[in-house]
Design a protein around this motif. Structure first.
Motif, PDB file in Angstrom:
ATOM      1  N   GLY A 254       3.808   2.607  -4.544  1.00 18.65           N
ATOM      2  CA  GLY A 254       2.968   2.023  -5.582  1.00 18.65           C
ATOM      3  C   GLY A 254       1.514   2.370  -5.362  1.00 18.65           C
ATOM      4  O   GLY A 254       1.175   3.490  -4.968  1.00 18.65           O
ATOM      5  N   LYS A 255       0.626   1.404  -5.595  1.00 19.14           N
ATOM      6  CA  LYS A 255      -0.807   1.701  -5.610  1.00 19.14           C
ATOM      7  C   LYS A 255      -1.503   1.499  -4.262  1.00 19.14           C
ATOM      8  O   LYS A 255      -2.733   1.524  -4.194  1.00 19.14           O
ATOM      9  N   ILE A 256      -0.732   1.323  -3.181  1.00 19.02           N
ATOM     10  CA  ILE A 256      -1.337   1.129  -1.860  1.00 19.02           C
ATOM     11  C   ILE A 256      -2.276   2.279  -1.513  1.00 19.02           C
ATOM     12  O   ILE A 256      -3.387   2.069  -1.016  1.00 19.02           O
ATOM     13  N   GLY A 257      -1.845   3.516  -1.751  1.00 19.71           N
ATOM     14  CA  GLY A 257      -2.688   4.666  -1.447  1.00 19.71           C
ATOM     15  C   GLY A 257      -4.022   4.594  -2.165  1.00 19.71           C
ATOM     16  O   GLY A 257      -5.076   4.898  -1.582  1.00 19.71           O
ATOM     17  N   ASP A 258      -4.009   4.173  -3.432  1.00 20.63           N
ATOM     18  CA  ASP A 258      -5.253   4.031  -4.188  1.00 20.63           C
ATOM     19  C   ASP A 258      -6.152   2.957  -3.579  1.00 20.63           C
ATOM     20  O   ASP A 258      -7.367   3.127  -3.482  1.00 20.63           O
ATOM     21  N   ILE A 259      -5.557   1.851  -3.163  1.00 17.44           N
ATOM     22  CA  ILE A 259      -6.332   0.728  -2.635  1.00 17.44           C
ATOM     23  C   ILE A 259      -7.069   1.105  -1.354  1.00 17.44           C
ATOM     24  O   ILE A 259      -8.179   0.634  -1.094  1.00 17.44           O
ATOM     25  N   PHE A 260      -6.460   1.995  -0.562  1.00 20.61           N
ATOM     26  CA  PHE A 260      -7.072   2.428   0.696  1.00 20.61           C
ATOM     27  C   PHE A 260      -7.733   3.800   0.561  1.00 20.61           C
ATOM     28  O   PHE A 260      -8.080   4.417   1.575  1.00 20.61           O
ATOM     29  N   SER A 261      -7.896   4.270  -0.677  1.00 25.32           N
ATOM     30  CA  SER A 261      -8.475   5.585  -0.925  1.00 25.32           C
ATOM     31  C   SER A 261      -7.757   6.653  -0.098  1.00 25.32           C
ATOM     32  O   SER A 261      -8.362   7.616   0.372  1.00 25.32           O
ATOM     33  N   ASN A 262      -6.443   6.426   0.095  1.00 29.27           N
ATOM     34  CA  ASN A 262      -5.550   7.319   0.850  1.00 29.27           C
ATOM     35  C   ASN A 262      -5.923   7.465   2.323  1.00 29.27           C
ATOM     36  O   ASN A 262      -5.384   8.329   3.010  1.00 29.27           O
ATOM     37  N   GLN A 263      -6.798   6.607   2.817  1.00 34.42           N
ATOM     38  CA  GLN A 263      -7.136   6.618   4.244  1.00 34.42           C
ATOM     39  C   GLN A 263      -6.008   5.973   5.041  1.00 34.42           C
ATOM     40  O   GLN A 263      -5.651   4.825   4.807  1.00 34.42           O
ATOM     41  N   GLY A 264      -5.430   6.712   5.970  1.00 35.26           N
ATOM     42  CA  GLY A 264      -4.342   6.193   6.791  1.00 35.26           C
ATOM     43  C   GLY A 264      -2.982   6.275   6.128  1.00 35.26           C
ATOM     44  O   GLY A 264      -2.022   5.693   6.629  1.00 35.26           O
ATOM     45  N   ILE A 265      -2.865   7.004   5.023  1.00 40.31           N
ATOM     46  CA  ILE A 265      -1.604   7.122   4.285  1.00 40.31           C
ATOM     47  C   ILE A 265      -0.956   8.470   4.567  1.00 40.31           C
ATOM     48  O   ILE A 265      -1.608   9.512   4.456  1.00 40.31           O
ATOM     49  N   SER A 266       0.328   8.464   4.928  1.00 40.17           N
ATOM     50  CA  SER A 266       1.053   9.716   5.150  1.00 40.17           C
ATOM     51  C   SER A 266       1.449  10.357   3.825  1.00 40.17           C
ATOM     52  O   SER A 266       1.246  11.547   3.621  1.00 40.17           O
ATOM     53  N   TYR A 267       2.037   9.580   2.939  1.00 37.71           N
ATOM     54  CA  TYR A 267       2.345  10.057   1.593  1.00 37.71           C
ATOM     55  C   TYR A 267       2.623   8.854   0.695  1.00 37.71           C
ATOM     56  O   TYR A 267       2.824   7.734   1.173  1.00 37.71           O
ATOM     57  N   THR A 268       2.635   9.102  -0.621  1.00 39.20           N
ATOM     58  CA  THR A 268       2.795   8.046  -1.618  1.00 39.20           C
ATOM     59  C   THR A 268       3.955   8.352  -2.543  1.00 39.20           C
ATOM     60  O   THR A 268       4.155   9.498  -2.950  1.00 39.20           O
ATOM     61  N   VAL A 269       4.726   7.319  -2.873  1.00 35.24           N
ATOM     62  CA  VAL A 269       5.725   7.412  -3.940  1.00 35.24           C
ATOM     63  C   VAL A 269       5.396   6.319  -4.946  1.00 35.24           C
ATOM     64  O   VAL A 269       4.948   5.235  -4.579  1.00 35.24           O
ATOM     65  N   LYS A 270       5.615   6.616  -6.220  1.00 40.45           N
ATOM     66  CA  LYS A 270       5.250   5.669  -7.263  1.00 40.45           C
ATOM     67  C   LYS A 270       6.412   5.417  -8.201  1.00 40.45           C
ATOM     68  O   LYS A 270       7.428   6.107  -8.176  1.00 40.45           O
ATOM     69  N   ALA A 271       6.243   4.403  -9.040  1.00 40.40           N
ATOM     70  CA  ALA A 271       7.243   4.048 -10.046  1.00 40.40           C
ATOM     71  C   ALA A 271       6.527   3.243 -11.124  1.00 40.40           C
ATOM     72  O   ALA A 271       5.453   2.682 -10.879  1.00 40.40           O
ATOM     73  N   PRO A 272       7.110   3.154 -12.317  1.00 39.79           N
ATOM     74  CA  PRO A 272       6.406   2.510 -13.435  1.00 39.79           C
ATOM     75  C   PRO A 272       6.420   0.997 -13.445  1.00 39.79           C
ATOM     76  O   PRO A 272       5.674   0.379 -14.199  1.00 39.79           O
ATOM     77  N   ASN A 273       7.281   0.358 -12.617  1.00 42.22           N
ATOM     78  CA  ASN A 273       7.385  -1.102 -12.675  1.00 42.22           C
ATOM     79  C   ASN A 273       7.955  -1.640 -11.365  1.00 42.22           C
ATOM     80  O   ASN A 273       8.316  -0.873 -10.464  1.00 42.22           O
ATOM     81  N   ASN A 274       8.015  -2.965 -11.270  1.00 37.69           N
ATOM     82  CA  ASN A 274       8.477  -3.599 -10.034  1.00 37.69           C
ATOM     83  C   ASN A 274       9.846  -3.122  -9.587  1.00 37.69           C
ATOM     84  O   ASN A 274      10.070  -2.817  -8.420  1.00 37.69           O
TER      85      ASN A 274
END
Length: 404
Positions: A254-274
Motif C-alpha cells: 500500500g502507501k507505506i513507501g509513500d509515507i516514508f518517501s521510500n526511505q528504508g523500503i526494499s520494494y512496494t506492492v499496491k492494490a486498489p482497496n483493503n
C-alpha cells in the motif's frame, strides 16, 4: 532474522488522547463510537445491519484494548484474548499520517508541520502564482479546506471546462491537487505535484497528494486508485532503516513507501482497496523469509473516516475480520503481527478531519503470551518491540513490550 508484520488499520483510534482538548477532539472515539452506533441500529445499510461482528479481532485482543483505553465498557462480546493487547498515546505534535507512522517506527515528530489557515483562498498568492508559472497551468480552483469527495463534486464540471486543477487542503500538513485522469491527464497531474512539492517545502508542508478522478457531468465523478503521495523524507533513521542495515527486507504494502518517501523500503506492492491489500499481504507472506511486511489499510480512513460513513466503516471492519484466519494460516511459529493505527478519524465527529486519539497495540503470534500491555507512553514502543523481536539494534526511542 525473524519476521514481523505491521497492519495499520488507518484511523482506527481507541478514544481521545490525554491532550485531545488541544486539538478540539475531546470525546472522540473512532472504534468505540462505531461499536455503539452499530449496537443502537444506527449503522445499518443494504450490506450490513446490527451489532459489529468482528470475532477474530476481538479474539486477538482489540476489544479489551479499546475498553482499557476508554476506561468504560463497550457493547461487545468479551472473550479471553489470545494476543497481547494495550493502547498507546502519541507524543508527536500532530495527528497526521506521516507523524503517526514515523513514531510507530521509533521516530517521534516533536515539531509542528506547516498548515494552511482555514479561510477562503487559504493558499498564499505567491504559491499559486508560482504553481501556475512553473506548472504551466492557466489557473486553479477551490484553494480552500475541503473534503476530497465534495470538492470534485463542487468543481468537477468547472475543472473540465477550464482545465484548472482543483487545489485544496485539510487540517493536516498537506497540499492536494485533484484532476481528471482523461481531460487533464494522469502523468501531467503527477508532474504538477512534483512542482508543487518543491514550492511547499519552504512552508514545511509534509505532503503533496495527487488525487486523480474520472467521470462526467451527467453521471458524476469518483476518485481512482491512482493516488500518489509525495512526502518529506524522515529526518532521521527509523525501524525500517535499521532492518535494512541488518540485511533484512522491508516490504511496503500500500502507501507505506509513500509515507516514508521510500526511505528504508526494499520494494512496494499496491492494490486498489483493503481486500486487495490483504491479498498482497498473503502473497508476500509466501515469499518474504525475514524482516518486515508493513501494510496500511487506507480505506478505513479515506473512504469511511473522512467521509463520516459509520455503516461503511463498520462493514470494512467486518470484511477485514473475515480475512484474519487466512493471515493466521500463514504464520510461522516465531512470527509476530501488530495491529495498530496512526491516528483517529471518528466517523461520528463533526467535520472531516483526523481526531487525536489513542491507538491499538495488539500483538499476535503463536509464541506471543496473552497479556495486558497497558498504556504505552509513545507509539515508538511498538517499533522498539519489533526491533527486539527481530534481534536488531535498539531504536533511540520507545520501550519494548515483553511479549513472552
Amino acid at each position: 532474522m525473524k519476521r514481523a508484520i505491521i497492519l495499520v488499520l488507518d484511523s482506527l483510534g481507541l478514544g481521545s488522547s490525554d491532550d485531545s482538548h488541544l486539538y478540539g477532539d475531546e470525546g472522540s472515539d473512532t472504534f468505540g463510537h462505531i461499536i455503539e452506533e452499530c449496537d443502537l441500529g444506527n449503522a445499518n445499510s443494504s450490506e450490513r445491519s446490527g451489532s459489529l461482528r468482528i470475532p477474530n479481532l476481538i479474539r486477538w485482543g482489540l476489544g479489551e484494548a479499546a475498553i482499557a483505553s476508554r476506561g468504560k465498557p463497550l457493547p461487545i462480546d468479551r472473550v479471553d484474548p489470545e494476543g497481547a493487547f494495550g493502547f498507546a498515546k502519541e507524543i508527536s505534535a500532530g495527528k497526521d499520517t506521516p507523524s503517526g507512522h514515523w513514531e510507530i517506527c521509533g521516530l517521534p515528530v516533536p515539531f509542528e508541520w506547516g498548515t494552511f489557515p482555514k479561510v477562503e483562498n487559504c493558499f498564499p498568492k505567491s504559491l499559486i502564482d508560482d504553481l501556475m508559472i512553473k506548472g504551466n497551468i492557466p489557473g486553479t480552483l477551490a484553494n480552500k479546506h475541503a473534503s476530497g469527495t465534495q470538492v470534485i463534486e463542487e468543481y468537477g464540471d468547472k475543472h473540465i471546462q477550464s482545465g484548472f486543477p482543483i487545489c485544496y487542503t485539510s487540517a493536516d500538513s498537506v497540499f492536494q491537487i485533484a484532476a481528471h485522469e482523461e481531460h487533464f491527464g494522469l502523468e501531467r497531474l503527477y508532474e504538477l505535484c512534483l512542482v508543487a512539492k518543491k514550492l511547499v517545502d519552504p512552508l514545511n508542508i509534509t505532503r503533496v497528494i495527487a488525487r486523480p478522478f474520472i467521470g462526467n457531468p451527467k453521471d458524476g465523478y469518483r476518485r481512482t486508485a491512482n493516488r500518489k503521495d509525495l512526502t518529506t523524507p524522515p529526518n532521521d533513521l527509523t525501524l525500517l532503516d535499521q532492518i535494512q542495515e541488518s540485511n533484512g527486507q522491508v516490504v511496503s504494502v500500500g502507501k507505506i513507501g509513500d509515507i516514508f518517501s521510500n526511505q528504508g523500503i526494499s520494494y512496494t506492492v499496491k492494490a486498489p482497496n483493503n481486500m486487495g491489500l490483504v491479498n498482497q499481504l498473503l502473497s508476500e507472506m509466501d515469499k518474504v523469509e525475514d524482516g518486515l511486511i508493513f501494510v496500511n489499510l487506507v480505506d478505513f480512513d479515506t473512504h469511511y473516516g473522512h467521509r463520516r460513513d459509520v455503516p461503511g466503516y463498520a462493514l470494512a471492519l467486518e470484511e477485514f475480520d473475515k480475512r484474519i484466519p487466512e493471515i493466521e494460516s500463514k504464520l510461522r511459529h516465531d512470527d509476530i503481527v501488530l495491529i495498530t493505527a496512526d491516528h483517529g478519524c471518528d466517523p461520528t465527529w463533526p467535520g472531516s478531519d483526523h481526531t487525536r486519539e489513542h491507538v491499538p497495540v495488539v500483538f499476535y503470534g503463536k509464541s506471543v503470551k496473552a497479556q495486558n500491555l497497558g498504556k504505552r507512553e509513545t507509539f515508538a514502543d511498538m517499533g522498539q518491540t519489533i526491533a527486539e523481536h527481530l534481534q536488531i539494534s535498539p531504536l533511540p526511542n520507545g520501550k519494548a513490550c515483553k511479549l513472552q
